[in-house]
Design a protein around this motif. Sequence first.
Motif, PDB file in Angstrom:
ATOM      1  N   ILE A  30       0.818  -1.209   0.000  1.00  0.00           N
ATOM      2  CA  ILE A  30       0.000   0.000   0.000  1.00  0.00           C
ATOM      3  C   ILE A  30       0.854   1.264   0.000  1.00  0.00           C
ATOM      4  CG2 ILE A  30      -0.233  -0.020   2.533  1.00  0.00           C
ATOM      5  CD1 ILE A  30      -3.068   1.077   2.147  1.00  0.00           C
ATOM      6  N   LYS A  31       1.972   1.248   0.707  1.00  0.00           N
ATOM      7  CA  LYS A  31       2.830   2.432   0.736  1.00  0.00           C
ATOM      8  C   LYS A  31       3.598   2.597  -0.573  1.00  0.00           C
ATOM      9  CE  LYS A  31       5.147   3.526   4.416  1.00  0.00           C
ATOM     10  NZ  LYS A  31       6.048   3.449   5.593  1.00  0.00           N
ATOM     11  N   ARG A  32       3.963   1.497  -1.218  1.00  0.00           N
ATOM     12  CA  ARG A  32       4.667   1.608  -2.491  1.00  0.00           C
ATOM     13  C   ARG A  32       3.740   2.121  -3.588  1.00  0.00           C
ATOM     14  NH1 ARG A  32       9.751  -0.181  -3.259  1.00  0.00           N
ATOM     15  NH2 ARG A  32      10.730  -1.303  -1.523  1.00  0.00           N
ATOM     16  N   ILE A  33       2.490   1.727  -3.536  1.00  0.00           N
ATOM     17  CA  ILE A  33       1.535   2.270  -4.510  1.00  0.00           C
ATOM     18  C   ILE A  33       1.472   3.785  -4.379  1.00  0.00           C
ATOM     19  CG2 ILE A  33      -0.895   2.327  -5.202  1.00  0.00           C
ATOM     20  CD1 ILE A  33      -1.104  -0.573  -4.245  1.00  0.00           C
ATOM     21  N   LEU A  34       1.379   4.263  -3.151  1.00  0.00           N
ATOM     22  CA  LEU A  34       1.325   5.709  -2.931  1.00  0.00           C
ATOM     23  C   LEU A  34       2.657   6.367  -3.276  1.00  0.00           C
ATOM     24  CD1 LEU A  34      -0.685   5.863   0.428  1.00  0.00           C
ATOM     25  CD2 LEU A  34      -1.518   6.228  -1.904  1.00  0.00           C
ATOM     26  N   ALA A  35       3.764   5.651  -3.070  1.00  0.00           N
ATOM     27  CA  ALA A  35       5.073   6.218  -3.412  1.00  0.00           C
ATOM     28  C   ALA A  35       5.181   6.438  -4.917  1.00  0.00           C
ATOM     29  CB  ALA A  35       6.185   5.290  -2.928  1.00  0.00           C
ATOM     30  N   TYR A  36       4.785   5.436  -5.701  1.00  0.00           N
ATOM     31  CA  TYR A  36       4.836   5.598  -7.152  1.00  0.00           C
ATOM     32  C   TYR A  36       3.791   6.594  -7.632  1.00  0.00           C
ATOM     33  CZ  TYR A  36       8.365   2.067  -7.857  1.00  0.00           C
ATOM     34  OH  TYR A  36       9.554   1.391  -7.854  1.00  0.00           O
ATOM     35  N   SER A  37       2.694   6.699  -6.903  1.00  0.00           N
ATOM     36  CA  SER A  37       1.726   7.747  -7.208  1.00  0.00           C
ATOM     37  C   SER A  37       2.358   9.123  -7.015  1.00  0.00           C
ATOM     38  CB  SER A  37       0.495   7.603  -6.308  1.00  0.00           C
ATOM     39  OG  SER A  37      -0.335   8.737  -6.410  1.00  0.00           O
ATOM     40  N   THR A  38       3.116   9.285  -5.925  1.00  0.00           N
ATOM     41  CA  THR A  38       3.813  10.545  -5.691  1.00  0.00           C
ATOM     42  C   THR A  38       4.805  10.836  -6.813  1.00  0.00           C
ATOM     43  OG1 THR A  38       3.615  10.276  -3.294  1.00  0.00           O
ATOM     44  CG2 THR A  38       5.290  11.800  -4.086  1.00  0.00           C
ATOM     45  N   LEU A  39       5.555   9.808  -7.227  1.00  0.00           N
ATOM     46  CA  LEU A  39       6.476   9.969  -8.346  1.00  0.00           C
ATOM     47  C   LEU A  39       5.751  10.472  -9.590  1.00  0.00           C
ATOM     48  CD1 LEU A  39       8.954   6.939  -8.450  1.00  0.00           C
ATOM     49  CD2 LEU A  39       9.513   9.352  -8.455  1.00  0.00           C
ATOM     50  N   SER A  40       4.625   9.870  -9.863  1.00  0.00           N
ATOM     51  CA  SER A  40       3.856  10.231 -11.052  1.00  0.00           C
ATOM     52  C   SER A  40       3.356  11.670 -10.968  1.00  0.00           C
ATOM     53  CB  SER A  40       2.681   9.262 -11.226  1.00  0.00           C
ATOM     54  OG  SER A  40       1.971   9.527 -12.404  1.00  0.00           O
ATOM     55  N   GLN A  41       2.830  12.060  -9.817  1.00  0.00           N
ATOM     56  CA  GLN A  41       2.310  13.419  -9.665  1.00  0.00           C
ATOM     57  C   GLN A  41       3.439  14.451  -9.679  1.00  0.00           C
ATOM     58  OE1 GLN A  41      -1.108  14.000  -9.720  1.00  0.00           O
ATOM     59  NE2 GLN A  41      -0.964  11.837 -10.247  1.00  0.00           N
ATOM     60  N   LEU A  42       4.603  14.091  -9.155  1.00  0.00           N
ATOM     61  CA  LEU A  42       5.751  14.983  -9.256  1.00  0.00           C
ATOM     62  C   LEU A  42       6.156  15.170 -10.709  1.00  0.00           C
ATOM     63  CD1 LEU A  42       7.875  13.701  -6.250  1.00  0.00           C
ATOM     64  CD2 LEU A  42       6.856  15.964  -6.460  1.00  0.00           C
ATOM     65  N   GLY A  43       6.068  14.093 -11.483  1.00  0.00           N
ATOM     66  CA  GLY A  43       6.319  14.218 -12.912  1.00  0.00           C
ATOM     67  C   GLY A  43       5.349  15.185 -13.562  1.00  0.00           C
ATOM     68  N   TYR A  44       4.074  15.108 -13.165  1.00  0.00           N
ATOM     69  CA  TYR A  44       3.071  16.077 -13.627  1.00  0.00           C
ATOM     70  C   TYR A  44       3.533  17.512 -13.344  1.00  0.00           C
ATOM     71  CZ  TYR A  44      -1.390  14.002 -15.158  1.00  0.00           C
ATOM     72  OH  TYR A  44      -2.397  13.426 -15.882  1.00  0.00           O
ATOM     73  N   MET A  45       3.938  17.751 -12.087  1.00  0.00           N
ATOM     74  CA  MET A  45       4.321  19.111 -11.698  1.00  0.00           C
ATOM     75  C   MET A  45       5.545  19.589 -12.466  1.00  0.00           C
ATOM     76  SD  MET A  45       3.967  18.700  -7.575  1.00  0.00           S
ATOM     77  CE  MET A  45       2.765  17.556  -6.903  1.00  0.00           C
ATOM     78  N   VAL A  46       6.556  18.733 -12.576  1.00  0.00           N
ATOM     79  CA  VAL A  46       7.769  19.109 -13.296  1.00  0.00           C
ATOM     80  C   VAL A  46       7.453  19.362 -14.763  1.00  0.00           C
ATOM     81  CG1 VAL A  46      10.020  18.271 -14.065  1.00  0.00           C
ATOM     82  CG2 VAL A  46       9.333  17.965 -11.692  1.00  0.00           C
ATOM     83  N   MET A  47       6.604  18.527 -15.343  1.00  0.00           N
ATOM     84  CA  MET A  47       6.192  18.744 -16.729  1.00  0.00           C
ATOM     85  C   MET A  47       5.504  20.095 -16.883  1.00  0.00           C
ATOM     86  SD  MET A  47       3.544  16.490 -19.051  1.00  0.00           S
ATOM     87  CE  MET A  47       2.120  17.053 -18.102  1.00  0.00           C
ATOM     88  N   ALA A  48       4.645  20.432 -15.919  1.00  0.00           N
ATOM     89  CA  ALA A  48       3.931  21.713 -15.982  1.00  0.00           C
ATOM     90  C   ALA A  48       4.896  22.886 -15.880  1.00  0.00           C
ATOM     91  CB  ALA A  48       2.893  21.782 -14.867  1.00  0.00           C
ATOM     92  N   VAL A  49       5.902  22.783 -15.001  1.00  0.00           N
ATOM     93  CA  VAL A  49       6.876  23.867 -14.874  1.00  0.00           C
ATOM     94  C   VAL A  49       7.695  23.990 -16.152  1.00  0.00           C
ATOM     95  CG1 VAL A  49       8.894  24.684 -13.610  1.00  0.00           C
ATOM     96  CG2 VAL A  49       6.980  23.677 -12.373  1.00  0.00           C
ATOM     97  N   GLY A  50       8.114  22.843 -16.717  1.00  0.00           N
ATOM     98  CA  GLY A  50       8.884  22.884 -17.957  1.00  0.00           C
ATOM     99  C   GLY A  50       8.101  23.493 -19.103  1.00  0.00           C
ATOM    100  N   LEU A  51       6.853  23.056 -19.259  1.00  0.00           N
ATOM    101  CA  LEU A  51       6.017  23.624 -20.319  1.00  0.00           C
ATOM    102  C   LEU A  51       5.646  25.066 -20.009  1.00  0.00           C
ATOM    103  CD1 LEU A  51       3.643  20.606 -21.074  1.00  0.00           C
ATOM    104  CD2 LEU A  51       5.706  21.312 -22.292  1.00  0.00           C
ATOM    105  N   GLY A  52       5.654  25.418 -18.723  1.00  0.00           N
ATOM    106  CA  GLY A  52       5.366  26.793 -18.346  1.00  0.00           C
ATOM    107  C   GLY A  52       6.386  27.773 -18.884  1.00  0.00           C
TER     108      GLY A  52
END
Length: 671
Positions: A328-350
């Motif tokens: 359960i914690k690893r699922i949330l960990a990879y979820s965090t990784l994925s959402q961080l990728g979202y944020m970094v992508m948004a900053v880069g495209l920004g």
Amino acid sequence: MDANVVEHAAAAGAKYHDLAWMVLAAPLICGVGSWFLTRRLRGLTAGFNIAGVLLSFLLGVVLLSIAGDHPVLATPFHWLPVPGLDFSIGLQVDRLSTLMSLVVTGVGALVMIYSTGYMKDDGSYSRFFCTLSLFVFSMLGIVLADNLVMLFVFWELVGVSSYLLIGFWHQRPAAGDAAKKAFLTNRLGDFGFMLGILVVWASTGTVSLTELSAKFAVEPGLMGSMAGIAGLLVFLGAMGKSAQFPLHVWLPDAMEGPTPVSALIHAATMVAAGVYMLCRVFFLYTVPAGWPAWLGFMGDVGAGTIIGMIGGFTALLAALIAVQQNDIKRILAYSTLSQLGYMVMAVGLGAQAGTPASGMFHLVTHAFFKAMLFLGAGSVIHACHHEQDIWKMGGLRKRMPITFWTFLIGTAALAGLPPFSGFYSKDEILVTALETCPPLFVVAVVVAILTTFYMSRLVLVAFFGEARSDSASHAHESPRNMTWPLLVLAVPSVGIAWLPVGEFIGSIFGSHGHGAAEVVAAESAIGLGPLLERMSGGINHALFGPFNHNTLAATFGLFAVLLGGSLAWACYGRGGADPLPRLLGGWARVLRNRFYFDEIYSGLVIPVHDAAAWVADWIDRWLIAGLGIRGLAGSVELVGRALRLVQSGNLQTYTFVFAAGLAVVAWFILR
């Protein structure tokens, strides 16, 4: 800078000075003080540390209410003045730093309150709370730093404190290995960050964030051909802290730390530090693209574009891996990784859109619902006697109603289901991707589908159906000091985006950092008070704004949630075993083993490391120590031995040597 601006800054500085330093110092004072004074009094130690973080939060609220858009420096202390560079310790107070400080201290305080229940039987209870306070202090230093050198110092302090927290249960070999892995992986990124700071200083002559912003506003091409290199080197620091590919491997293993640590480090603070830092130095990514001659093939591709691509790839990679994780914690960990990728992508495209506001908006909303999800996972683990495999749970919906409903709210927010907060911040990212890079928009939609799928899988397997183990069948709701923070976090997870937070963040970057020419615009920018006043009659706009703003992006975001949820229900709605291994075949094993990145790194890094160590040992042993040190010492010793042979004490020998010397001198004179 205009004289009026300087005068305004000086007047405001006096107002902010004490408050800003108290925000930074309160966690450190309470943490260090409780360690030396009340360490043996567990309850008092926890109370002191919670009070310190709460005090920082309340003072941060006051700062946010009075902060203007242009930055105010809180009395820099000249630490190490050297010719051409002034190392100072000062605080930069503006709406961006105060907003982030509220996120850090707000989530931090709730995590500490939760920990009073989760860690109550731990023998190192006091050490845990004092280390948490050290971590919060270090994060606040990053948030409030007014120059890159100070930011880097606190950046390293965050690394040290996270090492202590991840390896808190150091008696477990896995925890020690995870802490070392996180520490060493982050050092790779931090080395690049340090080089980036040096490049920026060499090109501009300053490390002050305010001065850098003003200089780039006046002369965007200031760094010339080094602009791209500097941007990517600074981004390396964010790659480490925010766990972007290929430096992402440390984050899942960091789950070996206590669950409250996972909620604090991997939801709202440490991993978000990289995204915040990119937003803080965003002026580096809006300058004209410049590359050295040997990178001329990059053309007009800016560092922001590369950052956006890395973020999108990280988001997709982590979402795919999460589909086949059972912890359960690893699922949330990879979820965090994925959402961080979202944020970094948004900053880069920004960098193309002109603002990183969508990434910062998602950072704020994600902090609350991801912290709630981690704390909810901790509540489940606590109730199931430290069982973390979701396939050994089941039926927890009726046994743990508060945990279930708050976890469900967090899942809906993470998936992006309206009217929960995640829908609105994720929609801003989809709009940014659609308007600047359609291929990454497709990636973002696929990631949204996968996010809904794996989170629905987690909820259906862990909370629905029948209990699959004795620990699940005897589970019961967690105590109030663990459920109360969940209920508090549920409120912003549902409705923080209904407030004009997105508009507030947009106004920060709309006028932030443009120097004296735009001071009038800064003064008229939207403040916290007027934004809150606009709430009356604005809920309807807040709820349906995404569809009015960009119907296509909002529709695809909603479609992703419906499709991902439908697929999860089809696979797991009726219980039973996981059907994906049968459907995916060997790919399921690849996903479950995280694309074998750890094995690949072990196969590549360890031999290269051993070879480099052998070469270094040979050079040290034979060239430096052997030829260089012992060789010189041996030569001197041999000469000394030879000269000592001459000192025989025999008068005839001395007479012979004297005569021979005279003969040699005479020969040189007469030849």
